[in-house]
Scaffold this motif. Structure first.
Motif, PDB file in Angstrom:
ATOM      1  N   ILE A 313       1.382   1.828   9.494  1.00 49.31           N
ATOM      2  CA  ILE A 313       1.564   0.891   8.382  1.00 49.31           C
ATOM      3  C   ILE A 313       1.951  -0.477   8.929  1.00 49.31           C
ATOM      4  CG2 ILE A 313       3.026   0.334   6.397  1.00 49.31           C
ATOM      5  CD1 ILE A 313       3.081   3.340   5.776  1.00 49.31           C
ATOM      6  N   TRP A 314       2.862  -0.502   9.908  1.00 53.33           N
ATOM      7  CA  TRP A 314       3.264  -1.773  10.522  1.00 53.33           C
ATOM      8  C   TRP A 314       2.030  -2.505  11.077  1.00 53.33           C
ATOM      9  CZ3 TRP A 314       8.544  -3.365  11.395  1.00 53.33           C
ATOM     10  CH2 TRP A 314       8.673  -4.552  12.110  1.00 53.33           C
ATOM     11  N   LYS A 315       1.192  -1.762  11.812  1.00 55.98           N
ATOM     12  CA  LYS A 315       0.008  -2.374  12.418  1.00 55.98           C
ATOM     13  C   LYS A 315      -0.993  -2.817  11.354  1.00 55.98           C
ATOM     14  CE  LYS A 315       0.330  -0.254  16.973  1.00 55.98           C
ATOM     15  NZ  LYS A 315      -0.357   0.458  18.067  1.00 55.98           N
ATOM     16  N   LYS A 316      -1.096  -2.039  10.292  1.00 53.59           N
ATOM     17  CA  LYS A 316      -2.015  -2.426   9.216  1.00 53.59           C
ATOM     18  C   LYS A 316      -1.554  -3.728   8.556  1.00 53.59           C
ATOM     19  CE  LYS A 316      -4.141  -0.746   4.928  1.00 53.59           C
ATOM     20  NZ  LYS A 316      -5.518  -1.163   5.275  1.00 53.59           N
ATOM     21  N   GLN A 317      -0.222  -3.888   8.430  1.00 53.76           N
ATOM     22  CA  GLN A 317       0.285  -5.108   7.801  1.00 53.76           C
ATOM     23  C   GLN A 317       0.036  -6.338   8.661  1.00 53.76           C
ATOM     24  OE1 GLN A 317       0.246  -3.579   4.954  1.00 53.76           O
ATOM     25  NE2 GLN A 317       1.783  -5.050   4.277  1.00 53.76           N
ATOM     26  N   LEU A 318      -0.196  -6.138   9.939  1.00 48.75           N
ATOM     27  CA  LEU A 318      -0.532  -7.258  10.825  1.00 48.75           C
ATOM     28  C   LEU A 318      -2.040  -7.492  10.908  1.00 48.75           C
ATOM     29  CD1 LEU A 318       1.895  -6.439  13.762  1.00 48.75           C
ATOM     30  CD2 LEU A 318       2.058  -8.438  12.271  1.00 48.75           C
ATOM     31  N   SER A 319      -2.828  -6.574  10.368  1.00 48.47           N
ATOM     32  CA  SER A 319      -4.288  -6.616  10.514  1.00 48.47           C
ATOM     33  C   SER A 319      -4.913  -7.589   9.521  1.00 48.47           C
ATOM     34  CB  SER A 319      -4.865  -5.214  10.303  1.00 48.47           C
ATOM     35  OG  SER A 319      -4.807  -4.854   8.926  1.00 48.47           O
ATOM     36  N   ALA A 320      -6.232  -7.687   9.589  1.00 54.22           N
ATOM     37  CA  ALA A 320      -6.962  -8.556   8.655  1.00 54.22           C
ATOM     38  C   ALA A 320      -7.076  -7.939   7.271  1.00 54.22           C
ATOM     39  CB  ALA A 320      -8.354  -8.844   9.217  1.00 54.22           C
ATOM     40  N   ASN A 321      -6.685  -6.651   7.135  1.00 60.27           N
ATOM     41  CA  ASN A 321      -6.797  -5.965   5.844  1.00 60.27           C
ATOM     42  C   ASN A 321      -5.490  -5.237   5.524  1.00 60.27           C
ATOM     43  OD1 ASN A 321      -7.982  -4.897   3.490  1.00 60.27           O
ATOM     44  ND2 ASN A 321      -8.596  -3.034   4.593  1.00 60.27           N
ATOM     45  N   PRO A 322      -4.407  -5.986   5.299  1.00 60.20           N
ATOM     46  CA  PRO A 322      -3.118  -5.340   5.038  1.00 60.20           C
ATOM     47  C   PRO A 322      -3.042  -4.807   3.610  1.00 60.20           C
ATOM     48  CG  PRO A 322      -2.885  -7.702   4.826  1.00 60.20           C
ATOM     49  CD  PRO A 322      -4.306  -7.451   5.265  1.00 60.20           C
ATOM     50  N   TYR A 323      -2.060  -3.948   3.377  1.00 60.76           N
ATOM     51  CA  TYR A 323      -1.784  -3.521   2.008  1.00 60.76           C
ATOM     52  C   TYR A 323      -1.334  -4.719   1.180  1.00 60.76           C
ATOM     53  CZ  TYR A 323      -1.792   1.425   3.428  1.00 60.76           C
ATOM     54  OH  TYR A 323      -2.154   2.664   3.901  1.00 60.76           O
ATOM     55  N   ASP A 324      -1.793  -4.775  -0.060  1.00 58.92           N
ATOM     56  CA  ASP A 324      -1.329  -5.828  -0.975  1.00 58.92           C
ATOM     57  C   ASP A 324       0.054  -5.506  -1.532  1.00 58.92           C
ATOM     58  OD1 ASP A 324      -3.575  -7.529  -0.854  1.00 58.92           O
ATOM     59  OD2 ASP A 324      -4.682  -6.159  -2.153  1.00 58.92           O
ATOM     60  N   VAL A 325       0.339  -4.212  -1.670  1.00 57.42           N
ATOM     61  CA  VAL A 325       1.624  -3.793  -2.249  1.00 57.42           C
ATOM     62  C   VAL A 325       2.261  -2.767  -1.317  1.00 57.42           C
ATOM     63  CG1 VAL A 325       2.798  -2.865  -4.289  1.00 57.42           C
ATOM     64  CG2 VAL A 325       0.599  -4.032  -4.549  1.00 57.42           C
ATOM     65  N   ILE A 326       3.522  -2.992  -0.987  1.00 59.77           N
ATOM     66  CA  ILE A 326       4.302  -2.017  -0.237  1.00 59.77           C
ATOM     67  C   ILE A 326       5.394  -1.489  -1.149  1.00 59.77           C
ATOM     68  CG2 ILE A 326       6.016  -1.705   1.602  1.00 59.77           C
ATOM     69  CD1 ILE A 326       3.271  -1.702   2.741  1.00 59.77           C
ATOM     70  N   LEU A 327       5.408  -0.165  -1.320  1.00 57.14           N
ATOM     71  CA  LEU A 327       6.458   0.510  -2.082  1.00 57.14           C
ATOM     72  C   LEU A 327       7.336   1.247  -1.084  1.00 57.14           C
ATOM     73  CD1 LEU A 327       7.625   1.628  -4.841  1.00 57.14           C
ATOM     74  CD2 LEU A 327       6.029   3.530  -4.552  1.00 57.14           C
ATOM     75  N   GLY A 328       8.634   0.993  -1.117  1.00 53.32           N
ATOM     76  CA  GLY A 328       9.461   1.657  -0.128  1.00 53.32           C
ATOM     77  C   GLY A 328      10.942   1.584  -0.415  1.00 53.32           C
ATOM     78  N   ALA A 329      11.696   2.296   0.424  1.00 58.75           N
ATOM     79  CA  ALA A 329      13.147   2.229   0.388  1.00 58.75           C
ATOM     80  C   ALA A 329      13.587   1.059   1.266  1.00 58.75           C
ATOM     81  CB  ALA A 329      13.731   3.558   0.866  1.00 58.75           C
ATOM     82  N   ARG A 330      14.901   0.984   1.562  1.00 59.46           N
ATOM     83  CA  ARG A 330      15.452  -0.260   2.125  1.00 59.46           C
ATOM     84  C   ARG A 330      14.789  -0.695   3.433  1.00 59.46           C
ATOM     85  NH1 ARG A 330      20.194   3.276   2.435  1.00 59.46           N
ATOM     86  NH2 ARG A 330      20.255   4.145   4.537  1.00 59.46           N
ATOM     87  N   SER A 331      14.340   0.256   4.287  1.00 61.67           N
ATOM     88  CA  SER A 331      13.757  -0.131   5.575  1.00 61.67           C
ATOM     89  C   SER A 331      12.459  -0.918   5.422  1.00 61.67           C
ATOM     90  CB  SER A 331      13.513   1.107   6.439  1.00 61.67           C
ATOM     91  OG  SER A 331      12.622   2.007   5.787  1.00 61.67           O
ATOM     92  N   ALA A 332      11.854  -0.900   4.238  1.00 60.30           N
ATOM     93  CA  ALA A 332      10.595  -1.627   4.026  1.00 60.30           C
ATOM     94  C   ALA A 332      10.783  -3.140   4.110  1.00 60.30           C
ATOM     95  CB  ALA A 332       9.989  -1.251   2.667  1.00 60.30           C
ATOM     96  N   VAL A 333      12.039  -3.632   4.022  1.00 61.42           N
ATOM     97  CA  VAL A 333      12.268  -5.082   4.130  1.00 61.42           C
ATOM     98  C   VAL A 333      11.915  -5.601   5.521  1.00 61.42           C
ATOM     99  CG1 VAL A 333      14.078  -5.133   2.371  1.00 61.42           C
ATOM    100  CG2 VAL A 333      14.710  -4.819   4.778  1.00 61.42           C
TER     101      VAL A 333
END
Length: 761
Positions: A313-333
């Motif tokens: 997920i971390w790598k995807k968020q750095l990619s050219a096609n990241p998730y638009d929405v992240i749902l998570g607990a506190r570590s998601a910040v």
């Protein structure tokens, strides 16, 4: 070329609880690869190697003698964005935590260990080179006619991969080994024979662990009703002048639908959204709800996901096609965002947003607000039925915007709350264990009507303690200053602070009596008692002991939501925003255990918990009933819960907080000292108090023993700083760091631990 002839150095963050950066020299062969934000393999000491993070590349030679070389560069491009660097530094400064601890908390394990993350490999099948034309395909089918099982698998492969056995066209779909075996119902031996004969070839391929289910069928977003639409419009209006808005909506008012519309608007603006929830359990229901609308644009991030999934997920968020929405607990910040535009913090009042151990002891709500500030134009929406004192106060002084939604969805009334005086019932011997006659009658009526029941007891285990009936002896943990909890399912006594377990003694070591009995009721004992009274009822228990895995959360919640269980017993986990259609009765078994807790926030937490768990009743179709059992029905807070009078509760508590110098008028910093020897802890605590008073005067309280004064064989002393709003926090932090360093350099305090808890809960 001249630039590369200069000796280069790099400052590195290591995942250790140490202040500042470590400087390494950059070998010439790595000079072009080392840049800010990439991970580096570096040595430390004689034999240790760590994965550090490059902060700054420069040509300033350090003034110490031996400078070690960077061993390896692990990334081609930065894995941390500039906004994250600034956020990490803010966390380190504000929460008085070394930057190495922040790095350690932020990164998934697989990204900060030498042999960490390994990409997932999957075995795929393709045609042998000899059989990729029309003639050879016919020959293969003829040869395999003498081995019908092998021929069937071969034909099934051609069908799955879309090879045309007549024209031998190139396959348009890759086929995995598992997919072929499942489709063909073949054994591994049959497939191996085809591979050995070179009809088929196996090859390994790197695959992701994310979203393998394909794009789900998406639903249209529901239209907001009139009160929801008005609240939505007000939020947008408030965002014109405020970056942070509090949505104060009663339970079951439809706040989630408003969030969904806010997310949709952000996505249409090409923005990303961070949606924070306080408990992993809540992500189960919310994930399903959001996926129905946003599909594979949604990513989930929390500690119950495997480390490898979190790395991806971390790598995807750095990619050219990241998730638009992240749902998570506190570590998601801590995740990287490229175009963050909206942060939603649901159930913003929840104490679970505060990280306790290990450090850094950050509050995810505060960190998320700062994260949004790092992105400039990003907005923050706080949502809750019971706002925290700090957030509500910030709306009153104009720092946050405020939007109220005081009407339940479909005009369903708030639950009726009936208060039961269990002190009087106990005196008249009318209680059946922890259950009043009214509660049992209400449970029975609900179950007969095929409705569901939730029972709230904020103590896990079977009995909070066992006691000798003759002399009153109670077993305590050898390493902690607490009594042991009896867990019937394991048949052991457990310390809920260090996790150590003990056998239940056959007799009292103090007087020899064999009559040892449990005192009090934990969720496990409540479960036993309910099954004894209602043997035909399907009961489930939701506490830390039953939800240690990701699948356990989902199974419990899904079973109850589907009606496969009729009665759910739980701790505070069940109070946090879960949405069940058929719950008509909620029982709060003992309100006093929350009200009598020795903490200045006890009433705030008790009001919040009782109001939230009450909100689980009657959420759809009819008004619910809450039975609130207490020995103190006369307390104003009980009546304020009954009438859902948050405003009066807030105002009365605010005056008390002002008088005694507590938040939101003051900031608190707890200073903890730990040592193996009690005398050293005592002496260090006294000296620390003296040093602090030299700087802060009467703002310092203590040292005192905390409620639990010994944990894991370490004796604890605590000091409290009460710092008025407006004080220079930078100078405060400098003073605290200076005093800490002075204490740690004193040889008398060898092995002393000093740490800070800023804005404690």
């Amino acid at each position: 070329m001249q630039w590369y002839l200069m000796k280069r150095y790099v400052d590195v963050i290591l995942p250790l609880p140490l202040e500042g950066f470590f400087t390494y020299s950059v070998p010439e062969k790595l000079a072009e690869k080392v840049k800010r934000g990439v991970r580096l393999l570096v040595p430390l000491g004689k034999s240790k190697r760590y994965v550090g993070l490059a902060v700054e590349v420069h040509d300033r030679k350090p003034d110490f003698a031996q400078i070690k070389d960077v061993l390896e560069v692990l990334d081609a491009e930065p894995v941390v964005r500039e906004e994250q660097f600034r956020l990490w530094q803010w966390i380190a400064d504000y929460y008085l935590s070394p930057i190495g601890e922040v790095y350690n908390a932020a990164f998934p394990l697989g990204m900060k260990t030498v042999e960490g993350y390994k990409p997932k490999q999957e075995t795929y099948v393709t045609l042998g080179e000899k059989y990729r034309n029309e003639q050879s395909l016919h020959i293969a089918l003829d040869v395999l006619a003498r081995a019908p099982k092998q021929q069937k698998v071969f034909i099934d492969y051609l069908q799955l991969s879309h090879w045309d056995e007549i024209s031998a066209e190139v396959a348009v779909q890759e086929v995995s080994k598992d997919e072929l075996m499942n489709f063909s119902h073949c054994t591994a031996a049959v497939l191996k024979q085809l591979v050995d004969k070179k009809f088929l070839v196996l090859y390994e391929k790197e695959v992701g662990r994310l979203n393998h289910g394909g794009e789900p069928h998406l639903e249209r977003i529901k239209k907001l009703n009139v009160p929801q639409q008005e609240a939505y419009n007000q939020i947008l209006f408030q965002f014109l002048s405020k970056k942070i808005v509090l949505l104060h909506g009663v339970t079951s008012s439809g706040k989630t639908e408003i969030y969904i519309h806010m997310i949709k608007e952000a996505i249409e603006k090409k923005q990303q959204v961070l949606y924070l929830l306080p408990e992993i359990a809540l992500t189960v229901q919310m994930r399903d709800r959001l996926q129905r609308v946003f599909g594979n644009r949604l990513g989930i991030y929390h500690s119950k996901y495997s480390d490898a999934e979190r790395v991806e997920i971390w790598k995807k968020q750095l990619s050219a096609n990241p998730y638009d929405v992240i749902l998570g607990a506190r570590s998601a910040v801590f995740l990287p965002f490229q175009r963050l535009g909206l942060v939603i913090i649901d159930e913003e009042h929840e104490t679970s947003f505060k990280q306790q151990d290990p450090a850094p002891r950050y509050h995810a709500r505060s960190v998320a607000i700062m994260l949004a500030q790092m992105y400039g134009t990003a907005k923050v929406l706080l949502g809750t039925a019971t706002p925290s004192m700090e957030s509500y106060y910030n709306t009153k002084v104009g720092k946050y915007g405020l939007v109220s939604l005081q009407q339940r969805y479909q005009d369903i009334q708030l639950p009726e709350i009936q208060v039961v005086d269990i002190r009087d019932l106990q005196r008249r011997k009318m209680m059946n264990g922890p259950f009043s006659p009214l509660l049992l009658a209400s449970i029975r009526k609900a179950l007969e009507a095929n409705e569901q029941v939730i029972l709230f007891q904020n103590r896990r285990g079977f009995a909070p303690m066992i006691e000798c009936k003759v002399c009153g002896w109670v077993p305590h943990c050898q390493h902690c200053d607490v009594s042991l909890t009896y867990h019937k399912n394991t048949g052991q006594l457990t310390c809920h602070y260090c996790g150590n377990t003990y056998q239940v003694p056959d007799k009292c070591p103090n007087c020899g009596n064999t009559n040892l009995t449990g005192r009090g009721y934990g969720t496990e004992k409540i479960e036993d008692k309910i099954m004894e009274i209602f043997p035909e009822v399907r009961v489930a228990r939701m506490d830390l002991d039953t939800t240690r895995t990701r699948n356990a959360y989902e199974r419990l919640i899904n079973d109850f939501a589907a009606g496969r269980t009729q009665l759910l017993i739980g701790t505070q986990m069940i109070s946090k925003g879960l949405d069940f259609d058929r719950v008509s009765v909620v029982g709060i078994l003992n309100a006093d255990s929350m009200l009598n807790y020795p903490d200045f926030r006890a009433y705030e937490h008790a009001f919040t918990m009782m109001a939230q768990v009450s909100g689980r009743a009657g959420r759809k179709g009819k008004r619910g009933l809450v039975i609130l059992q207490t020995k103190s029905p006369q307390l104003p807070v009980i009546q304020q819960v009954v009438t859902n009078d948050y405003s009066t509760f807030f105002q009365e508590l605010l005056e008390e907080r002002r008088a005694f110098r507590y938040p939101p008028y003051y900031h608190l910093v707890y200073v903890f000292l730990k040592h193996r020897y009690e005398q050293v802890a005592n002496t260090a605590g006294m000296e620390m108090g003296t040093r602090l008073r030299q700087w802060f005067g009467e703002r310092v309280l203590g040292p005192d023993k905390p409620a639990i004064a010994k944990v894991k064989s370490m004796h604890i002393r605590k000091l409290v700083l009460k710092l008025e709003n407006g004080i220079d926090h930078k100078k405060v932090r400098e003073c605290l760091r200076l005093i800490q360093n002075q204490m740690m350099q004193d040889s008398r305090y060898n092995a002393l631990q000093i740490y800070f808890d800023v804005d404690p809960l």
